[in-house]
Design a protein around this motif. Structure first.
Motif, PDB file in Angstrom:
ATOM      1  N   ALA A  67       8.699   1.406  -2.863  1.00 44.57           N
ATOM      2  CA  ALA A  67       7.534   1.760  -3.670  1.00 44.57           C
ATOM      3  C   ALA A  67       7.688   1.325  -5.123  1.00 44.57           C
ATOM      4  O   ALA A  67       6.730   0.842  -5.738  1.00 44.57           O
ATOM      5  N   ARG A  71       6.954  -3.062  -3.829  1.00 46.47           N
ATOM      6  CA  ARG A  71       5.524  -2.852  -3.613  1.00 46.47           C
ATOM      7  C   ARG A  71       4.634  -3.190  -4.803  1.00 46.47           C
ATOM      8  O   ARG A  71       3.567  -3.780  -4.623  1.00 46.47           O
ATOM      9  N   ARG A  84      -1.720  -2.554  -7.192  1.00 45.96           N
ATOM     10  CA  ARG A  84      -0.925  -1.881  -6.159  1.00 45.96           C
ATOM     11  C   ARG A  84       0.285  -1.236  -6.836  1.00 45.96           C
ATOM     12  O   ARG A  84       1.268  -1.887  -7.136  1.00 45.96           O
ATOM     13  N   PHE A  87       2.410   4.510  -5.403  1.00 45.96           N
ATOM     14  CA  PHE A  87       1.817   5.444  -4.455  1.00 45.96           C
ATOM     15  C   PHE A  87       0.303   5.302  -4.311  1.00 45.96           C
ATOM     16  O   PHE A  87      -0.311   6.054  -3.562  1.00 45.96           O
ATOM     17  N   ARG A  88      -0.302   4.350  -5.029  1.00 43.77           N
ATOM     18  CA  ARG A  88      -1.754   4.197  -4.955  1.00 43.77           C
ATOM     19  C   ARG A  88      -2.146   2.727  -5.033  1.00 43.77           C
ATOM     20  O   ARG A  88      -1.408   1.905  -5.566  1.00 43.77           O
ATOM     21  N   VAL A  89      -3.335   2.445  -4.520  1.00 42.42           N
ATOM     22  CA  VAL A  89      -3.962   1.135  -4.678  1.00 42.42           C
ATOM     23  C   VAL A  89      -5.290   1.353  -5.391  1.00 42.42           C
ATOM     24  O   VAL A  89      -6.159   2.079  -4.895  1.00 42.42           O
ATOM     25  N   ARG A 185      -6.985   4.486  -3.498  1.00 36.61           N
ATOM     26  CA  ARG A 185      -6.503   4.850  -2.163  1.00 36.61           C
ATOM     27  C   ARG A 185      -5.024   5.191  -2.243  1.00 36.61           C
ATOM     28  O   ARG A 185      -4.238   4.454  -2.832  1.00 36.61           O
ATOM     29  N   TRP A 186      -4.646   6.319  -1.660  1.00 35.15           N
ATOM     30  CA  TRP A 186      -3.244   6.720  -1.645  1.00 35.15           C
ATOM     31  C   TRP A 186      -2.475   5.912  -0.608  1.00 35.15           C
ATOM     32  O   TRP A 186      -2.993   5.598   0.466  1.00 35.15           O
ATOM     33  N   ALA A 187      -1.232   5.586  -0.915  1.00 33.01           N
ATOM     34  CA  ALA A 187      -0.380   4.809  -0.003  1.00 33.01           C
ATOM     35  C   ALA A 187       0.351   5.777   0.925  1.00 33.01           C
ATOM     36  O   ALA A 187       1.520   6.122   0.706  1.00 33.01           O
ATOM     37  N   TRP A 188      -0.356   6.214   1.964  1.00 33.06           N
ATOM     38  CA  TRP A 188       0.252   7.181   2.879  1.00 33.06           C
ATOM     39  C   TRP A 188       1.440   6.593   3.625  1.00 33.06           C
ATOM     40  O   TRP A 188       2.318   7.335   4.079  1.00 33.06           O
ATOM     41  N   GLU A 189       1.484   5.272   3.771  1.00 28.37           N
ATOM     42  CA  GLU A 189       2.620   4.653   4.443  1.00 28.37           C
ATOM     43  C   GLU A 189       3.907   4.833   3.644  1.00 28.37           C
ATOM     44  O   GLU A 189       5.008   4.659   4.183  1.00 28.37           O
ATOM     45  N   ILE A 190       3.788   5.167   2.365  1.00 28.59           N
ATOM     46  CA  ILE A 190       4.950   5.479   1.527  1.00 28.59           C
ATOM     47  C   ILE A 190       5.165   6.982   1.449  1.00 28.59           C
ATOM     48  O   ILE A 190       6.291   7.481   1.569  1.00 28.59           O
TER      49      ILE A 190
END
Length: 208
Positions: A67, A71, A84, A87-89, A185-190
């Motif tokens: 992250a 990222r 990017r 934790f967010r985009v 958008r939150w980076a839920w994959e992280i």
């Protein structure tokens, strides 16, 4: 004969510029190699408790390293700026961008008063000082080679990137394709692996 005005127009190609931190990527790869090496050794050679701790630690640490190093990126095309962060985009149509600034960190401001950091474009005081000591310019070519140099000012790479983004924002803000509101958008994959890893480590430590 067909009327040229009746022909379907061809969409103008949209080019995208990417901004990333080479130093951050290199550091992230090194940290990931070390984490996987130590973690795999603990999983293979440790006892049951050590193995679960290693799995939890890897689930927690690896996404965090990714992250904050691999990222972060900033993508700028003719219609929008896409940031990017760890934790967010954040997607910002050019019309919603009110300014770009670099002080202790690189930041972009929106017309609504929101502020977002550009993690992929770090501010380096050292790079600024180094650039200020090396004035740039264009040399004129004579019969026997370069004979003169036009004075100029060299900028640090981060400041050059922000200048490009600022110029795009000013140039494209009034275009119809650049209108719209910011979206986040939150980076839920992280986030999800980090939370799972933290919970697993906590459970193992409590249960013993």
């Amino acid at each position: 004969m067909k009327n040229p005005d009746s022909q379907p127009s061809v969409a103008e190609p949209v080019t995208e510029r990417a901004y990333r931190s080479p130093a951050g990527i290199a550091g992230g790869v090194l940290l990931l190699v070390m984490a996987v090496w130590l973690g795999s050794d603990a999983v293979i050679n440790g006892d049951a408790r050590t193995r679960w701790l290693a799995v939890g630690a890897l689930l927690f640490l690896v996404p965090l390293v990714v992250a904050f190093t691999l990222r972060p990126a900033v993508y700028a095309d003719e219609n929008r700026l896409r940031v990017r962060n760890p934790f967010r985009v954040i997607t910002l149509p050019w019309a919603s961008v009110s300014g770009v600034r670099a002080h202790y960190s690189s930041e972009v401001f929106t017309e609504g008063g929101d502020k977002y950091q550009l993690w992929a474009i770090p501010v380096s005081i050292r790079a600024r000082k180094k650039a200020s000591r090396r004035p740039s310019g264009r040399k004129s070519i004579g019969v026997f080679g370069p004979v003169a140099e036009e004075p100029g000012v060299r900028k640090a790479p981060g400041d050059q990137s922000l200048d490009e983004i600022r110029a795009l924002a000013e140039e494209r803000a009034d275009k119809p394709a650049s209108q719209g509101a910011p979206s986040v958008r939150w980076a839920w994959e992280i986030v999800v692996p980090v939370v799972v890893g933290a919970v697993l480590v906590g459970v193992v430590l409590v249960v013993g």
